[in-house]
Motif scaffolding. Structure first.
Motif, PDB file in Angstrom:
ATOM      1  N   ASP A 116      -4.080  -1.697  -7.099  1.00  0.00           N
ATOM      2  CA  ASP A 116      -5.523  -1.404  -7.501  1.00  0.00           C
ATOM      3  C   ASP A 116      -5.277  -0.797  -9.087  1.00  0.00           C
ATOM      4  O   ASP A 116      -4.420  -0.133  -9.381  1.00  0.00           O
ATOM      5  CB  ASP A 116      -5.940  -0.143  -6.651  1.00  0.00           C
ATOM      6  CG  ASP A 116      -6.388  -0.860  -5.348  1.00  0.00           C
ATOM      7  OD1 ASP A 116      -6.728  -2.082  -5.361  1.00  0.00           O
ATOM      8  OD2 ASP A 116      -6.702   0.036  -4.489  1.00  0.00           O
TER       9      ASP A 116
ATOM     10  N   TRP B  22      -4.049   0.580  -2.331  1.00  0.00           N
ATOM     11  CA  TRP B  22      -2.889  -0.531  -2.937  1.00  0.00           C
ATOM     12  C   TRP B  22      -2.284  -0.010  -4.143  1.00  0.00           C
ATOM     13  O   TRP B  22      -3.040   0.343  -5.135  1.00  0.00           O
ATOM     14  CB  TRP B  22      -3.899  -1.669  -3.054  1.00  0.00           C
ATOM     15  CG  TRP B  22      -4.591  -2.042  -1.945  1.00  0.00           C
ATOM     16  CD1 TRP B  22      -6.117  -2.056  -1.793  1.00  0.00           C
ATOM     17  CD2 TRP B  22      -4.009  -2.903  -0.805  1.00  0.00           C
ATOM     18  NE1 TRP B  22      -6.463  -2.688  -0.678  1.00  0.00           N
ATOM     19  CE2 TRP B  22      -5.316  -3.209   0.066  1.00  0.00           C
ATOM     20  CE3 TRP B  22      -2.864  -3.370  -0.383  1.00  0.00           C
ATOM     21  CZ2 TRP B  22      -5.046  -3.853   1.276  1.00  0.00           C
ATOM     22  CZ3 TRP B  22      -2.694  -3.933   0.907  1.00  0.00           C
ATOM     23  CH2 TRP B  22      -3.711  -4.184   1.688  1.00  0.00           C
TER      24      TRP B  22
ATOM     25  N   HIS C 168       0.640  -0.926  -0.239  1.00  0.00           N
ATOM     26  CA  HIS C 168       0.097  -0.157  -0.235  1.00  0.00           C
ATOM     27  C   HIS C 168       0.852   1.377  -0.181  1.00  0.00           C
ATOM     28  O   HIS C 168       2.249   1.076   0.022  1.00  0.00           O
ATOM     29  CB  HIS C 168      -1.124  -0.096   1.228  1.00  0.00           C
ATOM     30  CG  HIS C 168      -0.282  -0.161   2.590  1.00  0.00           C
ATOM     31  ND1 HIS C 168       0.453   0.733   2.957  1.00  0.00           N
ATOM     32  CD2 HIS C 168      -0.611  -1.097   3.351  1.00  0.00           C
ATOM     33  CE1 HIS C 168       0.792   0.530   4.156  1.00  0.00           C
ATOM     34  NE2 HIS C 168       0.118  -0.689   4.645  1.00  0.00           N
TER      35      HIS C 168
ATOM     36  N   ASP D 277     -11.618  -1.935   3.190  1.00  0.00           N
ATOM     37  CA  ASP D 277     -10.724  -1.659   1.968  1.00  0.00           C
ATOM     38  C   ASP D 277     -10.390  -0.120   1.239  1.00  0.00           C
ATOM     39  O   ASP D 277      -9.485  -0.038   0.928  1.00  0.00           O
ATOM     40  CB  ASP D 277     -11.031  -2.680   0.836  1.00  0.00           C
ATOM     41  CG  ASP D 277     -10.264  -2.807  -0.291  1.00  0.00           C
ATOM     42  OD1 ASP D 277      -9.051  -3.578   0.009  1.00  0.00           O
ATOM     43  OD2 ASP D 277     -10.454  -2.227  -1.637  1.00  0.00           O
TER      44      ASP D 277
END
Ligand code: TYM
Length: 332
Positions: free
Chosen positions: A211, A208, A16, A203
């Motif tokens: 992503d 992330w 992340h 989430d």
């Protein structure tokens, strides 16, 4: 050249933005001036239950993101912890010089074991920081670049190295921690009082690296801010806005003070749009490169195996020194 060691747990599919800013960006920079060793710490990951197939996938994905993020596996050493047995071996030795009370004071253990319910937390979770000390000490690391949350573990590492040296003679290098001050802690977008974490409940609070860019932008646009409309850095009163300013500043290179001036009279929507742009601009190429590398897992495995060999040579030498000091009989 001085040695550097650091690592991350393969405990999620993606790193992340906290891992990226708190660790990877520093690593990339520092590998130029240090003899750098980077580890994917799978032995640490199993201190909480992991699905075997997922663990294997997450380990590859973590390594791919190190490389995509700029770690050069031909120059720096980039390896998987379980492929170098010396980590578990030195951890055992360090277990025997760590006090039970000393280990009990580790705040990360207290947090994680409370979250799991104290009875189901493993002994491995308890001795986790001692394995981390072994990681660092095996490579005679002078510096350990990490985020703020790791400070206490590096302190313990220093204490253990010093204790070993005073008991058995000068053997281990006592490492320095290196923490980037302003960006030492990136916060969750939905609960900006808590650090961004791989194990976050929502989430939507976590950016992330892997992503889709559109998803990243969407998460930033729904980040929690506050009821007044002022764009100003104030961690106590305005944690959400401050976190967004930190993200912007890190990736745009504009100072927080300049951003405050730039956004005077503007709204949170304007800020969020720009933050989304700079984060996506940073992540999109890294994501693409990581996905490319993951298209060829066999090649990735070969790179990691070669690097494990390089790491083993360094680690074995330290372990041999330690075993000798302790009085273990050499195998002849
Ligand atoms: P891990 O896997 O939790 O995190 C990897 C790195 O990312 C940093 N970090 C953050 N930085 C800023 N803001 C955040 N929200 C944030 N979240 C995570 C961490 O500080 C870390 O640098 N115990 C270590 C892994 C480890 C290790 C080591 C590190 C094992 N052995 C030896 C250094 C040296 C950990 O759990 O990191």
């Amino acid at each position: 050249t001085p040695r550097l060691f650091s690592g991350m747990q393969p405990s999620a599919d993606s790193l992340h933005v906290g891992n990226y800013i708190g660790a990877l960006m520093q690593w990339r920079e520092m590998q130029q001036n240090y003899d750098a060793v980077f580890c994917v710490v799978d032995l640490h990951a199993i201190t909480v239950p992991q699905d075997p197939a997922l663990l294997r996938q997450q380990t590859r994905r973590t390594a791919a993101q190190y490389i995509a993020g700029g770690i050069d596996p031909e120059h720096s050493v980039l390896f998987v912890q379980s492929q170098v047995p010396a980590h578990a071996q030195l951890a055992w030795v360090l277990n025997t010089i760590t006090g039970f009370g000393e280990a009990s004071r580790m705040t990360q253990f207290k947090d994680k074991s409370a979250k799991q319910g104290n009875d189901s937390a493993s002994v491995g979770l308890f001795t986790y920081p001692i394995l981390q000390a072994a990681d660092i000490l095996l490579y005679d690391a002078a510096v350990v670049p990490v985020g703020e949350d790791q400070r206490q573990h590096i302190e313990l590492t220093r204490d253990l190295a010093t204790r070993f040296n005073s008991r058995f003679g000068d053997t281990l290098v006592v490492p320095e921690v290196q923490i980037q001050k302003e960006t030492a802690k990136i916060y969750d977008l939905q609960s900006p009082e808590s650090k961004m974490s791989k194990s976050a409940t929502a989430d939507s609070g976590v950016l992330w690296m892997l992503d889709e860019p559109s998803k990243t932008a969407k998460k930033i646009k729904s980040a929690v801010t506050d009821a007044d409309r002022e764009i100003r850095f104030d961690r106590g009163e305005k944690p959400g806005v401050s976190n967004l300013l930190t993200l912007h500043s890190t990736f745009s290179g504009t100072s927080i003070a300049d951003l405050e001036a730039q956004f005077e009279g503007k709204g949170y929507g304007d800020l969020k749009k720009e933050v989304a742009d700079v984060v996506v601009a940073e992540f999109a190429p890294v994501r693409e490169r990581a996905l490319e590398l993951l298209d060829d897992p066999a090649e990735l495995d070969r790179v990691l195996s070669r690097n494990a060999e390089r790491a083993s040579d360094m680690a074995e030498a330290t372990l041999a020194r330690v075993y000798d000091r302790i009085g273990f009989l050499p195998r002849v």
